[in-house]
Design a protein around this motif. Structure first.
Motif, PDB file in Angstrom:
ATOM      1  N   ASP A   1       0.876  -1.123   0.086  1.00  0.00           N
ATOM      2  CA  ASP A   1      -0.060  -0.160  -0.027  1.00  0.00           C
ATOM      3  C   ASP A   1       0.773   1.170   0.054  1.00  0.00           C
ATOM      4  O   ASP A   1       0.405   2.251  -0.595  1.00  0.00           O
TER       5      ASP A   1
ATOM      6  N   ASN B   1      -6.894  -4.860  -2.466  1.00  0.00           N
ATOM      7  CA  ASN B   1      -7.374  -3.844  -1.634  1.00  0.00           C
ATOM      8  C   ASN B   1      -8.500  -2.985  -2.044  1.00  0.00           C
ATOM      9  O   ASN B   1      -8.450  -2.697  -3.331  1.00  0.00           O
ATOM     10  N   GLN B   2      -9.208  -2.544  -1.356  1.00  0.00           N
ATOM     11  CA  GLN B   2     -10.611  -1.904  -1.680  1.00  0.00           C
ATOM     12  C   GLN B   2      -9.729  -0.332  -2.501  1.00  0.00           C
ATOM     13  O   GLN B   2     -10.422   0.110  -3.409  1.00  0.00           O
ATOM     14  N   ALA B   3      -8.921   0.270  -1.630  1.00  0.00           N
ATOM     15  CA  ALA B   3      -8.542   1.503  -2.453  1.00  0.00           C
ATOM     16  C   ALA B   3      -7.939   1.202  -3.652  1.00  0.00           C
ATOM     17  O   ALA B   3      -8.126   2.160  -4.586  1.00  0.00           O
TER      18      ALA B   3
ATOM     19  N   HIS C   1     -10.924   0.649  -6.242  1.00  0.00           N
ATOM     20  CA  HIS C   1     -11.372   1.822  -6.498  1.00  0.00           C
ATOM     21  C   HIS C   1     -10.504   2.842  -7.221  1.00  0.00           C
ATOM     22  O   HIS C   1     -11.169   3.478  -8.157  1.00  0.00           O
TER      23      HIS C   1
ATOM     24  N   ASP D   1      -9.834  10.537  -4.173  1.00  0.00           N
ATOM     25  CA  ASP D   1     -10.303  10.010  -2.765  1.00  0.00           C
ATOM     26  C   ASP D   1     -11.814  10.003  -2.427  1.00  0.00           C
ATOM     27  O   ASP D   1     -12.192   8.974  -2.068  1.00  0.00           O
TER      28      ASP D   1
ATOM     29  N   GLY E   1     -13.594   6.974  -3.815  1.00  0.00           N
ATOM     30  CA  GLY E   1     -13.296   5.626  -3.084  1.00  0.00           C
ATOM     31  C   GLY E   1     -13.455   5.711  -1.682  1.00  0.00           C
ATOM     32  O   GLY E   1     -12.633   4.802  -0.880  1.00  0.00           O
ATOM     33  N   GLU E   2     -14.031   6.800  -1.200  1.00  0.00           N
ATOM     34  CA  GLU E   2     -13.896   6.990   0.290  1.00  0.00           C
ATOM     35  C   GLU E   2     -14.498   6.031   1.438  1.00  0.00           C
ATOM     36  O   GLU E   2     -14.000   5.923   2.389  1.00  0.00           O
ATOM     37  N   VAL E   3     -15.506   5.189   0.884  1.00  0.00           N
ATOM     38  CA  VAL E   3     -16.076   4.510   1.875  1.00  0.00           C
ATOM     39  C   VAL E   3     -15.320   2.972   1.783  1.00  0.00           C
ATOM     40  O   VAL E   3     -15.194   2.316   1.022  1.00  0.00           O
ATOM     41  N   GLN E   4     -14.730   2.733   3.082  1.00  0.00           N
ATOM     42  CA  GLN E   4     -14.077   1.214   3.350  1.00  0.00           C
ATOM     43  C   GLN E   4     -14.883   0.505   4.053  1.00  0.00           C
ATOM     44  O   GLN E   4     -15.011   0.728   5.284  1.00  0.00           O
ATOM     45  N   ARG E   5     -15.517  -0.556   3.521  1.00  0.00           N
ATOM     46  CA  ARG E   5     -16.507  -1.509   4.378  1.00  0.00           C
ATOM     47  C   ARG E   5     -15.426  -2.514   5.146  1.00  0.00           C
ATOM     48  O   ARG E   5     -14.921  -3.278   4.275  1.00  0.00           O
TER      49      ARG E   5
ATOM     50  N   GLN F   1     -13.358  -5.992   3.538  1.00  0.00           N
ATOM     51  CA  GLN F   1     -12.177  -6.264   3.923  1.00  0.00           C
ATOM     52  C   GLN F   1     -12.197  -7.684   4.509  1.00  0.00           C
ATOM     53  O   GLN F   1     -11.046  -8.209   4.265  1.00  0.00           O
TER      54      GLN F   1
END
Length: 260
Positions: free
Chosen positions: A87, A142-144, A147, A219, A222-226, A230
């Motif tokens: 990351d 990874n989510q980011a 996104h 940002d 893709g700001e929501v990290q659920r 994960q």
């Protein structure tokens, strides 16, 4: 062993990813060093633009060095440390206050694709070949990162490259919007030099302000990290399918996934 090399030429700082025997595959130590080298160039007042490129003409980055996965990704703690290094590396070009350019020849796959996605601009030769092979290893991306791809190439293209894990060429990468320019292999150096020269001649404060504005926009996309997302990513990375994917890669055979 691979290394991260820094070169300076006038206002252009270049980070060379060097592991040519393995098509510039990134070892764990290379992932850890890359953000440090990018930050060094970002802090240099003489540098106006940062270029990331691979050593030689066969690859930008072929991905992570999968031969290390048995050591670096065998338990949750090791996996978390390894993913943190990834990351940091992927976000290093984004965090730099100066424009960053991925100069791509040959193979750009897996972690190489993610690293190129972290740069502001991507310019490639027409011999470039791209792939996101996470699904061939049962890797949870990874989510980011997902996104970021959706912001760059759109939802349908993101589904396509992740679901199929197929190889696509330079012109399709340009059609998707992943790369901005495609040149002949012999003209890549000149094309990047022309582009970096144009940036270096312009006001650095404007470039910094535009970059910060664009990063804020990306940002927000893709700001929501659920947490449930994960959990699914972690389940893939700690699964028997993941271990089978790594074994199959090492044995040069098709993986046999069972969904657990």
């Amino acid at each position: 062993m691979g290394q991260i090399i820094v070169r300076r030429e006038g206002a252009v700082g270049t980070v060379v990813i060097s592991n040519p025997a393995k098509f510039n595959a990134m070892t764990a130590e290379m992932w850890r060093l890359l953000p440090i080298r990018v930050a060094e160039l970002d802090a240099d007042p003489e540098v106006r633009v940062i270029v990331l490129t691979g050593d030689g003409d066969r690859a930008f980055v072929s991905g992570a060095d999968i031969s290390q996965f048995g050591d670096e990704r065998t338990d949750p703690q090791a996996l978390a440390a390894y993913n943190a290094a990834l990351d940091d590396a992927f976000s290093a070009p984004l965090k730099a206050g100066k424009p960053t350019i991925a100069k791509i020849r040959g193979i750009c796959m897996g972690g190489g694709l993610g690293l190129a996605a972290g740069c502001d601009i991507r310019i490639c030769a027409d011999d470039a070949r791209f792939r996101m092979p996470a699904a061939r290893l049962s890797l949870g991306y990874n989510q980011a990162g997902v996104h970021r791809f959706a912001a760059l190439i759109g939802v349908q293209n993101t589904y396509d490259i992740f679901f199929t894990a197929r190889i696509f060429d330079a012109h399709e990468a340009q059609r998707m919007g992943f790369v901005g320019r495609v040149t002949g292999a012999d003209g890549l150096d000149a094309a990047v030099a022309e582009f970096t020269s144009a940036i270096a001649e312009n006001a650095p404060l404007t470039a910094k302000a535009v970059k910060l504005t664009m990063n804020a926009y990306l940002d927000r996309l893709g700001e929501v990290q659920r947490p449930e997302v994960q959990a699914a990513i972690d389940a893939a990375n700690l699964s028997e399918d993941y271990r089978e994917g790594v074994r199959a890669f090492g044995e040069k055979r098709a993986p046999r996934f069972v969904g657990r």
